[in-house]
Design an enzyme around this catalytic site. Structure first.
Site, PDB file in Angstrom:
ATOM      1  N   LYS A   1       0.783  -1.577  -0.490  1.00 19.71           N
ATOM      2  CA  LYS A   1      -0.396  -0.013   0.128  1.00 19.71           C
ATOM      3  C   LYS A   1       1.389   0.908   0.182  1.00 19.71           C
ATOM      4  O   LYS A   1       0.561   2.152  -1.074  1.00 19.71           O
ATOM      5  CB  LYS A   1      -1.266   0.430   1.339  1.00 19.71           C
ATOM      6  N   ASN A   2       2.087   1.541   1.422  1.00 18.52           N
ATOM      7  CA  ASN A   2       2.392   2.197   1.023  1.00 18.52           C
ATOM      8  C   ASN A   2       2.953   2.909  -0.308  1.00 18.52           C
ATOM      9  O   ASN A   2       4.238   3.921   0.015  1.00 18.52           O
ATOM     10  CB  ASN A   2       3.428   2.621   2.039  1.00 18.52           C
TER      11      ASN A   2
ATOM     12  N   CYS B   1      -4.486   9.041   9.199  1.00 18.29           N
ATOM     13  CA  CYS B   1      -4.455   8.338  10.579  1.00 18.29           C
ATOM     14  C   CYS B   1      -4.920   9.281  11.746  1.00 18.29           C
ATOM     15  O   CYS B   1      -4.079  10.060  11.639  1.00 18.29           O
ATOM     16  CB  CYS B   1      -3.784   7.068  10.462  1.00 18.29           C
TER      17      CYS B   1
ATOM     18  N   ARG C   1       1.867  14.839  13.502  1.00 20.16           N
ATOM     19  CA  ARG C   1       1.760  14.851  11.733  1.00 20.16           C
ATOM     20  C   ARG C   1       1.815  15.551  10.804  1.00 20.16           C
ATOM     21  O   ARG C   1       1.215  16.106   9.757  1.00 20.16           O
ATOM     22  CB  ARG C   1       1.436  13.718  10.828  1.00 20.16           C
TER      23      ARG C   1
ATOM     24  N   ASP D   1       5.104   0.830  12.249  1.00 24.20           N
ATOM     25  CA  ASP D   1       3.719   0.011  11.813  1.00 24.20           C
ATOM     26  C   ASP D   1       3.201  -1.412  11.522  1.00 24.20           C
ATOM     27  O   ASP D   1       2.036  -2.217  11.336  1.00 24.20           O
ATOM     28  CB  ASP D   1       3.291  -0.132   9.330  1.00 24.20           C
TER      29      ASP D   1
ATOM     30  N   ARG E   1      -8.355   0.542   4.747  1.00 21.14           N
ATOM     31  CA  ARG E   1      -7.887   1.166   3.913  1.00 21.14           C
ATOM     32  C   ARG E   1      -6.110   0.504   3.613  1.00 21.14           C
ATOM     33  O   ARG E   1      -5.296   1.149   2.685  1.00 21.14           O
ATOM     34  CB  ARG E   1      -6.999   2.112   5.057  1.00 21.14           C
TER      35      ARG E   1
HETATM   36  C1  UD1 Z   1       4.897   6.735   5.997  1.00 21.07           C
HETATM   37  C2  UD1 Z   1       4.217   6.021   6.419  1.00 21.07           C
HETATM   38  C3  UD1 Z   1       3.761   5.415   7.638  1.00 21.07           C
HETATM   39  C4  UD1 Z   1       4.679   5.102   8.712  1.00 21.07           C
HETATM   40  C5  UD1 Z   1       5.031   6.055   8.344  1.00 21.07           C
HETATM   41  C6  UD1 Z   1       6.725   5.915   9.418  1.00 21.07           C
HETATM   42  C7  UD1 Z   1       3.354   5.798   4.214  1.00 21.07           C
HETATM   43  C8  UD1 Z   1       1.742   6.429   3.554  1.00 21.07           C
HETATM   44  N1  UD1 Z   1       3.077   5.956   5.401  1.00 21.07           N
HETATM   45  O1  UD1 Z   1       4.353   7.915   7.079  1.00 21.07           O
HETATM   46  O2  UD1 Z   1       2.449   3.666   7.147  1.00 21.07           O
HETATM   47  O3  UD1 Z   1       4.022   4.731   9.988  1.00 21.07           O
HETATM   48  O4  UD1 Z   1       5.653   6.572   7.268  1.00 21.07           O
HETATM   49  O5  UD1 Z   1       7.317   4.959   8.563  1.00 21.07           O
HETATM   50  O6  UD1 Z   1       3.529   5.341   3.245  1.00 21.07           O
HETATM   51  N2  UD1 Z   1       6.999  14.332  10.463  1.00 21.07           N
HETATM   52  C9  UD1 Z   1       7.031  15.661  10.318  1.00 21.07           C
HETATM   53  N3  UD1 Z   1       6.718  16.565  10.021  1.00 21.07           N
HETATM   54  C10 UD1 Z   1       6.891  16.927   8.441  1.00 21.07           C
HETATM   55  C11 UD1 Z   1       6.346  14.936   8.065  1.00 21.07           C
HETATM   56  C12 UD1 Z   1       7.253  14.258   9.307  1.00 21.07           C
HETATM   57  O7  UD1 Z   1       7.391  16.720  12.025  1.00 21.07           O
HETATM   58  O8  UD1 Z   1       6.832  17.650   6.909  1.00 21.07           O
HETATM   59  C13 UD1 Z   1       6.764  13.565  11.810  1.00 21.07           C
HETATM   60  C14 UD1 Z   1       5.536  12.987  11.799  1.00 21.07           C
HETATM   61  O9  UD1 Z   1       5.130  13.663  12.092  1.00 21.07           O
HETATM   62  C15 UD1 Z   1       6.697  10.962  12.348  1.00 21.07           C
HETATM   63  C16 UD1 Z   1       7.551  11.161  11.721  1.00 21.07           C
HETATM   64  O10 UD1 Z   1       8.177  12.859  11.300  1.00 21.07           O
HETATM   65  O11 UD1 Z   1       6.180  11.776  13.532  1.00 21.07           O
HETATM   66  C17 UD1 Z   1       7.868  10.348  10.154  1.00 21.07           C
HETATM   67  O12 UD1 Z   1       6.832  10.622   9.726  1.00 21.07           O
HETATM   68  P1  UD1 Z   1       7.228  10.236   8.400  1.00 21.07           P
HETATM   69  O13 UD1 Z   1       8.502   9.125   8.292  1.00 21.07           O
HETATM   70  O14 UD1 Z   1       6.854  11.098   7.278  1.00 21.07           O
HETATM   71  O15 UD1 Z   1       5.513   9.830   7.622  1.00 21.07           O
HETATM   72  P2  UD1 Z   1       5.059   9.503   6.748  1.00 21.07           P
HETATM   73  O16 UD1 Z   1       5.464   9.957   5.306  1.00 21.07           O
HETATM   74  O17 UD1 Z   1       3.327   9.914   7.495  1.00 21.07           O
END
Ligand code: UD1
Length: 421
Positions: free
Chosen positions: A22-23, A117, A122, A308, A400
């Site tokens: 999915k991701n 979620c 985030r 995850d 999802r």
């Molecule tokens: C992706 C995955 C999700 C997984 C996560 C961590 C997808 C669709 N989702 O989510 O399933 O749990 O990686 O492996 O691929 N953050 C910030 N600012 C930003 C971006 C992120 O503060 O601009 C923080 C987030 O709140 C979180 C951390 O960074 O605490 C890691 O998030 P990130 O790796 O970006 O996760 P996602 O890409 O949203």
């Protein structure tokens, strides 16, 4: 609304074919925004999240055809809009990733700030900083990101202050058509990033270093079409492996990349299950008559233990003979499954980012509620092992990200069904 009903207590026995990730799929789906040529994805999962992304793409003017089988065909010789409205973005955070490609192709975009979620704040600040470093002018107006890049995006040297999967992917998607060279430092190393880079390179992009912390992208003028097979879903594979360890039995996972779960296998073995694998299949065996052993774990960016799988891992620890300490380092609010597991008799104490799980001999069925995508999967694993009939409501979270979960587990002898609430 649907609910899942599980009569617990039956060990699992059989084979489960893992779907495409999915991701990865939902990021690969933005590729037609970067080219006027056709894009075909195979090994494509059919999920609520992929359908949400398809809805947004159609709104932007992309032709999207699903099937036959696990295939998706997409083509956008021209785009109809550069605006991603709130209603189409709020359901899933990854839809935000259309911003970079729209900027790269059309030099402007208006994209709603995302939903997804409820596992913490985030924010998307790292995404926006990366795009700004590439020359985008960004304003936040009434919940929308309004961005322009007059004359196109330019290559930049970007250092992420901490690792973000989404921001790394977004920066790659924006940089492939930028003028000049982009370097990403402290980039995420997840297999889904390698998958994205492989697909883009097959379209003519020039990305090196995907899978390492430093990624270089030399911008190109245009990209070709591509036919690309989505990498197998390591989180789905890990979820079934943990369900098998929790409920006991013998489950063979096929169509997996066992090397993508290198952090999980030793921990499952430590808990008392036997793990036998080759490159594309993994066999998990556990005698349901013996107790599981406690295991400590902390979540980390890849190649560390994935956040995850934290909830599903906790479900297993709930039945261990001893105390496990589970630390969540990635998201600040990802223990919402704990009160639900406690309703089934689990003994869990959460302090800050740590959950102390005192294993119990037996979980008992109860009505529980899915709170987010992966949390729902932990309730399924607990329900499979519990005594009695567990009712899990709000399974739209589950839909999802897990394709045919009740069918896949049902084929392994689980007594599981979907009912209308
Ligand atoms: C992706 C995955 C999700 C997984 C996560 C961590 C997808 C669709 N989702 O989510 O399933 O749990 O990686 O492996 O691929 N953050 C910030 N600012 C930003 C971006 C992120 O503060 O601009 C923080 C987030 O709140 C979180 C951390 O960074 O605490 C890691 O998030 P990130 O790796 O970006 O996760 P996602 O890409 O949203």
């Amino acid at each position: 609304m649907d609910k899942i009903v599980i009569e617990g207590g039956a060990p699992l026995k059989g084979e489960i074919k893992i779907s495409g990730a999915k991701n990865s799929a939902i990021k690969l789906m933005v590729l037609p925004l970067l080219t006027d040529q056709p894009v075909e994805l195979t090994n494509m999962p059919n999920l609520r999240d992929t359908r949400s992304m398809a809805g947004l793409l159609r709104h932007l003017g992309v032709t999207v055809e699903e099937g036959p089988g696990p295939r998706m065909f997409m083509h956008a010789p021209k785009l109809a809009s550069t605006e991603a409205p709130y209603d189409l973005v709020r359901k899933m955070r990854a839809t935000f990733n259309v911003l970079g490609p729209l900027l790269a192709r059309e030099h402007k975009a208006k994209v709603s700030l995302p939903g997804g979620c409820a596992i913490g704040a985030r924010p998307v600040d790292l995404h926006l900083k990366a795009l700004e470093a590439m020359g985008a002018k960004i304003e936040l107006i009434e919940g929308y990101v309004v961005a322009t890049a007059k004359g196109g995006l330019k290559g930049a040297d970007i250092t992420f202050p901490f690792i973000s999967v989404g921001a790394t992917e977004h920066a790659i998607l924006a940089a492939v058509l930028a003028k000049g060279e982009t370097t990403l430092n402290n980039a995420a190393r997840e297999p889904e990033i390698i998958d994205l880079a492989n697909a883009l390179n097959a379209m003519g992009a020039r990305i090196t270093g995907a899978g390492r912390s430093e990624i270089q992208i030399v911008g190109v003028k245009s990209l070709d079409g591509v036919s690309h097979s989505v990498v197998p879903d390591r989180i789905e594979a890990g979820t079934y492996a943990l369900a098998a360890a929790t409920a006991g039995g013998s489950v063979r996972l096929v169509n997996v990349r066992s090397d993508h779960l290198g952090s999980l296998w030793p921990l499952i073995a430590q808990a008392g299950a036997k793990v036998t694998m080759d490159e594309t299949s993994v066999l998990i065996e556990r005698n349901p008559k013996t107790r599981l052993k406690p295991v400590d774990v902390e979540t980390q960016a890849y190649p560390g233990f994935p956040t995850d799988l934290q909830a599903q891992f906790m479900a297993m620890c709930c039945l261990a003979d001893g105390v496990s300490i589970i630390r969540e380092n990635i998201f600040e609010n990802r223990f919402m499954h704990c009160p639900e597991l406690a309703r089934m008799g689990a003994d869990i104490k959460v302090t800050g980012r740590e959950a102390i799980v005192r294993g119990v001999k037996q979980l008992r069925a109860a009505p529980v509620m899915a709170t987010d995508l992966r949390a729902s999967a932990s309730l399924i694993a607990a329900g499979l092992a519990a005594q009695g009939t567990t009712h899990i409501s709000r399974v739209y979270h589950l839909d999802r990200g897990f394709e045919h979960i009740e069918v896949k587990l049902g084929n392994c002898g689980a007594n599981i069904r979907r009912e209308k609430e």
